[in-house]
Structures are given as C-alpha cells and as structure tokens.
Design a protein around this motif. Sequence first.
Motif, mmCIF file in Angstrom:
data_model
loop_
_atom_site.group_PDB
_atom_site.id
_atom_site.type_symbol
_atom_site.label_atom_id
_atom_site.label_comp_id
_atom_site.label_asym_id
_atom_site.label_seq_id
_atom_site.Cartn_x
_atom_site.Cartn_y
_atom_site.Cartn_z
ATOM 1 N N CYS A 1 -54.057 -7.115 14.937
ATOM 2 C CA CYS A 1 -53.010 -7.751 15.742
ATOM 3 C C CYS A 1 -51.934 -6.717 16.047
ATOM 4 O O CYS A 1 -51.874 -5.645 15.433
ATOM 5 C CB CYS A 1 -52.401 -8.932 15.000
ATOM 6 N N LEU A 2 -51.076 -7.038 16.999
ATOM 7 C CA LEU A 2 -49.919 -6.199 17.269
ATOM 8 C C LEU A 2 -48.898 -6.406 16.156
ATOM 9 O O LEU A 2 -48.938 -7.421 15.453
ATOM 10 C CB LEU A 2 -49.316 -6.572 18.621
ATOM 11 N N PRO A 3 -47.989 -5.443 15.972
ATOM 12 C CA PRO A 3 -46.930 -5.659 14.975
ATOM 13 C C PRO A 3 -46.249 -7.007 15.198
ATOM 14 O O PRO A 3 -46.021 -7.423 16.334
ATOM 15 C CB PRO A 3 -45.971 -4.484 15.238
ATOM 16 N N MET A 4 -45.949 -7.694 14.115
ATOM 17 C CA MET A 4 -45.459 -9.065 14.175
ATOM 18 C C MET A 4 -44.140 -9.186 14.945
ATOM 19 O O MET A 4 -43.214 -8.403 14.737
ATOM 20 C CB MET A 4 -45.262 -9.619 12.765
ATOM 21 N N LEU A 5 -44.065 -10.184 15.814
ATOM 22 C CA LEU A 5 -42.848 -10.539 16.516
ATOM 23 C C LEU A 5 -42.511 -11.983 16.175
ATOM 24 O O LEU A 5 -43.255 -12.899 16.529
ATOM 25 C CB LEU A 5 -43.039 -10.380 18.029
ATOM 26 N N HIS B 1 -51.890 -11.737 8.434
ATOM 27 C CA HIS B 1 -51.660 -10.298 8.595
ATOM 28 C C HIS B 1 -50.271 -9.940 8.072
ATOM 29 O O HIS B 1 -49.338 -10.750 8.123
ATOM 30 C CB HIS B 1 -51.737 -9.900 10.072
ATOM 31 N N SER B 2 -50.130 -8.692 7.619
ATOM 32 C CA SER B 2 -48.803 -8.179 7.292
ATOM 33 C C SER B 2 -48.087 -7.813 8.594
ATOM 34 O O SER B 2 -48.648 -7.936 9.689
ATOM 35 C CB SER B 2 -48.922 -6.951 6.382
ATOM 36 N N ASP B 3 -46.867 -7.347 8.489
ATOM 37 C CA ASP B 3 -46.055 -7.100 9.679
ATOM 38 C C ASP B 3 -46.640 -6.042 10.603
ATOM 39 O O ASP B 3 -46.344 -6.035 11.801
ATOM 40 C CB ASP B 3 -44.634 -6.685 9.276
ATOM 41 N N ASP B 4 -47.465 -5.127 10.063
ATOM 42 C CA ASP B 4 -48.007 -4.079 10.931
ATOM 43 C C ASP B 4 -49.164 -4.577 11.794
ATOM 44 O O ASP B 4 -49.613 -3.876 12.707
ATOM 45 C CB ASP B 4 -48.418 -2.845 10.118
#
Length: 229
Positions: free
Chosen positions: A153-157, A203-206
């Motif tokens: 995934c993309l970094p979390m927003l 997922h983690s933030d990254d």
Amino acid sequence: MGNSGRSTAKDYMQTQTVTTRVNSKKEPREEYIWSRVWKERLYDADKKRVMLIGDSIIEGYSFFVAEQLKQDYIVSRWTHSLAIDSKFVLPLMEFALLSDEKIKYDVIHFTHGGHGKWTTHEDYEAALDKTIKRLVEICPESKIIIATPTEYCLPMLECQPVVDLEATELLSRRGEIAKKIAAKYNLTVNDMMQVSKANRYLHSDDGVHFTDEGYEVLAKSVAAAIKNV
C-alpha cells in the motif's frame, strides 16, 4: 533484537523501510543490502524444524510463527534484501540451510517479493526457477512451500490504506510466476497475497510492512500451511 531473535513491527518501520528504495542516479540497486540467518536450539537434533526464507516481512511474522508452532517445530529463518538474480542468493541460501550438517529441515517456507524491482519478468522467472531448483536439490527430503508476496500500500494517510497499484501489479505478477514454478516442481503454494489483501488495514504506516496484529494474521496462514503440507 534480544535472545529470542524477535523484532517488533515498530523496529521494522524504523529500520527496514529504506531497503526497497532504488538508487536511480546510478545503476539500479538496493540502497541497503542485508542478510540474516537465525537458528536456535541446535543441540536439539530430534525436534522437527522449519526454515522460513524471505525478506523483512518474514522477519516480522517469524516470531509469531514460532509461537504458533512451538509444540511441534523449531523455527529458523534466512532473510535478506537481495534481488532474486543476485549472484549471492544461491551461496547464502546454501549457507543458511547447510551450515550445520546435523540439522535437517522438515519444512521450508520460501518467498521472494519486492526486492530487485528493476528485474524484468523474464529474468525474474529464470532466476526464481534456478533458485527453487537448487533448493529442491539441496533439501530433497524437505517439504517445500512457495508463498506469494504480500500486497503493498502507499504510506498511510489518515489511517486509510490505499493500494500501491504499480508495486502490487509487479508483486502479483511475481506471485503468478512463483505459482508456475511451484507447479513445475510439484510444490505447495501459500497465497499470502490474498491474505494480505484481506487484511490491508493491518499494514504499518509505510504501507509495506505490518503492525504486530498484521504479522500475527500472516503468521496464522504460514503456520497453517506448514501444519497441512
């Protein structure tokens, strides 16, 4: 990392995220290269053993796999950031598996995913085939499971997971290649891509690695595959 060899999801958010960056100013390459082997209780030769092979995501869930299998197996791991066509993959894999001649692995759970993003599909398939062929040759009595990579995934927003379409398309293609090669050598497949898609909110933030809760979910799939192989 203590005596158990465990690192938390937070550790990997801090130390492993950078390993998938590509140095675009020069030739394609990983910004960081690392390889780690963890084995324990080598004196306990009668206990069944599992070897987990993969990258930092495997390190993230390896502790949970070990906890879930502790009644039946001792869990070891070899993890790395190498592209599959690196000349070091085969010798390091052989070291990880053969460095103690008294230790044999009942089950090997193998995956390769996001490292070496520049490798073409054709080169990736050839190198993965070469790697799995060698794995079968050096561990003829082991039951081998080939796992597909997990989704990116993309970094979390605002805590909303958004799929990294470009990366996941690459990883999905590599997963299909892995399934093809597993079929060629009559090996079991563990479709971790589907597990990660069903749990992308973990997922983690990254966007690449997972929270401890996410790693525990992945570990359940791995442990079940090992028990059922």
